[in-house]
Design a protein around this motif. Structure first.
Motif, short mmCIF file in Angstrom:
data_model
loop_
_atom_site.label_atom_id
_atom_site.label_comp_id
_atom_site.label_asym_id
_atom_site.label_seq_id
_atom_site.Cartn_x
_atom_site.Cartn_y
_atom_site.Cartn_z
N PHE A 62 0.83 -1.21 0.00
CA PHE A 62 0.00 0.00 0.00
C PHE A 62 0.87 1.25 0.00
N ALA A 63 1.98 1.23 0.77
CA ALA A 63 2.87 2.39 0.79
C ALA A 63 3.53 2.60 -0.57
N LEU A 64 3.99 1.52 -1.19
CA LEU A 64 4.65 1.63 -2.48
C LEU A 64 3.68 2.07 -3.57
N ILE A 65 2.45 1.64 -3.49
CA ILE A 65 1.47 1.99 -4.52
C ILE A 65 1.22 3.49 -4.56
N VAL A 66 1.29 4.17 -3.41
CA VAL A 66 1.12 5.63 -3.41
C VAL A 66 2.45 6.35 -3.64
N GLY A 67 3.50 5.59 -3.94
CA GLY A 67 4.78 6.19 -4.28
C GLY A 67 5.68 6.50 -3.10
N GLU A 68 5.42 5.87 -1.95
CA GLU A 68 6.23 6.10 -0.76
C GLU A 68 6.86 4.78 -0.30
N LEU A 69 7.78 4.88 0.65
CA LEU A 69 8.44 3.69 1.18
C LEU A 69 8.57 3.82 2.69
N ASP A 70 8.25 2.74 3.40
CA ASP A 70 8.31 2.73 4.86
C ASP A 70 9.46 1.83 5.31
N LEU A 71 10.55 2.45 5.75
CA LEU A 71 11.72 1.69 6.19
C LEU A 71 11.67 1.35 7.68
N SER A 72 10.58 1.68 8.33
CA SER A 72 10.48 1.42 9.77
C SER A 72 9.71 0.15 10.10
N VAL A 73 9.25 -0.58 9.08
CA VAL A 73 8.34 -1.70 9.33
C VAL A 73 8.96 -2.80 10.18
N GLY A 74 10.24 -3.10 9.97
CA GLY A 74 10.90 -4.14 10.77
C GLY A 74 10.98 -3.76 12.23
N THR A 239 12.58 -11.95 20.53
CA THR A 239 14.02 -11.92 20.73
C THR A 239 14.61 -10.59 20.29
N ARG A 240 15.86 -10.37 20.63
CA ARG A 240 16.50 -9.10 20.28
C ARG A 240 16.78 -8.99 18.79
N GLU A 241 16.77 -10.12 18.06
CA GLU A 241 17.02 -10.08 16.62
C GLU A 241 15.75 -9.80 15.82
N LEU A 242 14.59 -9.86 16.48
CA LEU A 242 13.33 -9.70 15.77
C LEU A 242 13.28 -8.35 15.05
N GLY A 243 12.97 -8.38 13.78
CA GLY A 243 12.80 -7.15 13.01
C GLY A 243 14.04 -6.68 12.29
N ASP A 244 15.21 -7.22 12.63
CA ASP A 244 16.45 -6.76 11.99
C ASP A 244 16.45 -7.10 10.50
N GLY A 245 16.47 -6.07 9.68
CA GLY A 245 16.53 -6.26 8.23
C GLY A 245 15.23 -6.68 7.58
N TYR A 246 14.14 -6.75 8.35
CA TYR A 246 12.87 -7.20 7.77
C TYR A 246 12.38 -6.26 6.68
N GLU A 247 12.65 -4.96 6.85
CA GLU A 247 12.16 -3.99 5.86
C GLU A 247 12.80 -4.26 4.50
N PHE A 248 14.08 -4.63 4.48
CA PHE A 248 14.75 -4.86 3.21
C PHE A 248 14.31 -6.19 2.58
N THR A 249 14.08 -7.18 3.44
CA THR A 249 13.56 -8.46 2.93
C THR A 249 12.16 -8.27 2.35
N ALA A 250 11.33 -7.50 3.04
CA ALA A 250 9.96 -7.26 2.57
C ALA A 250 9.95 -6.48 1.27
N VAL A 251 10.82 -5.46 1.18
CA VAL A 251 10.92 -4.70 -0.07
C VAL A 251 11.38 -5.61 -1.20
N SER A 252 12.37 -6.46 -0.91
CA SER A 252 12.85 -7.42 -1.92
C SER A 252 11.70 -8.29 -2.40
N ALA A 253 10.88 -8.75 -1.47
CA ALA A 253 9.80 -9.67 -1.79
C ALA A 253 8.74 -9.00 -2.66
N VAL A 254 8.27 -7.82 -2.26
CA VAL A 254 7.18 -7.19 -3.01
C VAL A 254 7.65 -6.67 -4.36
#
Length: 317
Positions: A62-74, A239-254
């Motif tokens: 939804f963020a990408l469709i409106v032309g924006e990017l959310d790097l805080s999701v992870g 865990t303390r690793e939760l969310g690390d790099g998830y935003e880049f993996t999600a961007v890669s996926a979509v």
């Protein structure tokens, strides 16, 4: 003239379906390398492992469709899950209430991001990157990097089966279909696409561009928090690793699925879903082969480069 148009259409069709061709080739390769790859048990594992990234990917679409990017999701995923888990474990809050709180906290962070971008007119990349850093700092301060184990009430959700699948798998697949219906068939969804396609033209049509971009950020944050809820059920701990790099993996996926970084093009299903599934299949296959974990990071980087290149070609045609 007609021949050149037909060739152009064929090229565009091939580019649009490149992800599915790549997916089929990937499955064939891993199937030939391991007899366990195509088993029902392994594919249930693939679906289970894709739930978190699918949730985050829905919001990012939804963020990408409106032309924006959310790097805080992870970081948002980790923040929502950690705060809710602390309320459950340390303060005795009702576990079911805290589960509902996770996506709401995520949506609140998305609201702040959206207000800073649409009202204060700050750059979305810088806003969400700063938010990521702030949320990581808050979580480290609150948890002291100690893992938080979920109470039994949360773990019980793992034992609920629907059509032989874990309840949270069926849940996120149902939500995915619902969000695709909203995006494809509702007035709200069509206006989001219009904003991403050409915001100046959208304004001339009377669409409040700021409000629709704000809504996209809220949706992105909400689904990041929902991802925190799903990972709480799936793993049973934060865990303390939760969310690390998830935003880049999600961007890669979509992006792999064909959601355009330029805005105005994409879908939750099949595009974002296909991208998440293929990326999870690659990780699963490489793990099954005993490949180095860093090889997956290299694969993600290559995928981003290739799909961005394909996306740029499509935009020029």
């Amino acid at each position: 003239m007609n021949n050149s148009i037909n060739i152009k259409n064929l090229k565009l069709t091939a580019l649009n379906h490149a992800v599915y061709i790549f997916g089929v080739i990937t499955i064939i390769v891993f199937s030939s390398l391991s007899e366990h790859f195509l088993t029902s048990t392994n594919w249930i594992t693939i679906l289970r492992n894709s739930t978190l990234m699918l949730s985050i990917g829905i919001g990012l679409t939804f963020a990408l469709i409106v032309g924006e990017l959310d790097l805080s999701v992870g970081a948002n995923c980790r923040f929502a899950a950690s705060v809710s888990a602390l309320l459950m474990v340390n303060h005795g809050w009702n576990p079911y209430l805290c589960m509902i709180l996770m996506p709401l906290l995520g949506g609140f962070i998305g609201l702040i991001n959206g207000l800073l971008v649409t009202r204060v007119k700050l750059n979305a990349w810088l806003v969400t990157l700063s938010m990521k850093l702030a949320l990581v700092g808050i979580v480290v301060k609150l948890t002291n990097t100690v893992a938080i184990n979920m109470p039994q009430e949360v773990l019980n959700f793992r034992n609920i089966k629907i059509f032989g699948l874990s309840s949270f798998i069926v849940f996120i697949l149902a939500v995915m279909i619902l969000m695709q219906i909203i995006l494809r068939y509702s007035t709200f969804g069509r206006k989001l696409v219009a904003v991403g396609s050409n915001y100046a033209a959208a304004e001339k049509l009377g669409i409040n561009v700021k409000n629709y971009k704000l809504a996209a950020f809220i949706i992105s944050g909400f689904f990041a928090g929902l991802g925190g809820m799903l990972i709480s059920v799936n793993l049973g701990s934060i865990t303390r690793e939760l969310g690390d790099g998830y935003e880049f993996t999600a961007v890669s996926a979509v992006v792999l699925g064909g959601v355009s970084l330029a805005g105005g093009e994409g879908s939750v299903f099949p595009k974002a879903f296909a991208g998440v599934l293929i990326l999870t299949v690659i990780e699963n296959g490489l793990t099954m082969m005993g490949a180095d974990i860093y090889l997956f990071q290299i694969a993600k980087a290559l995928i981003i480069f290739v799909m961005m290149y394909i996306d740029s070609i499509k935009n020029k045609m």
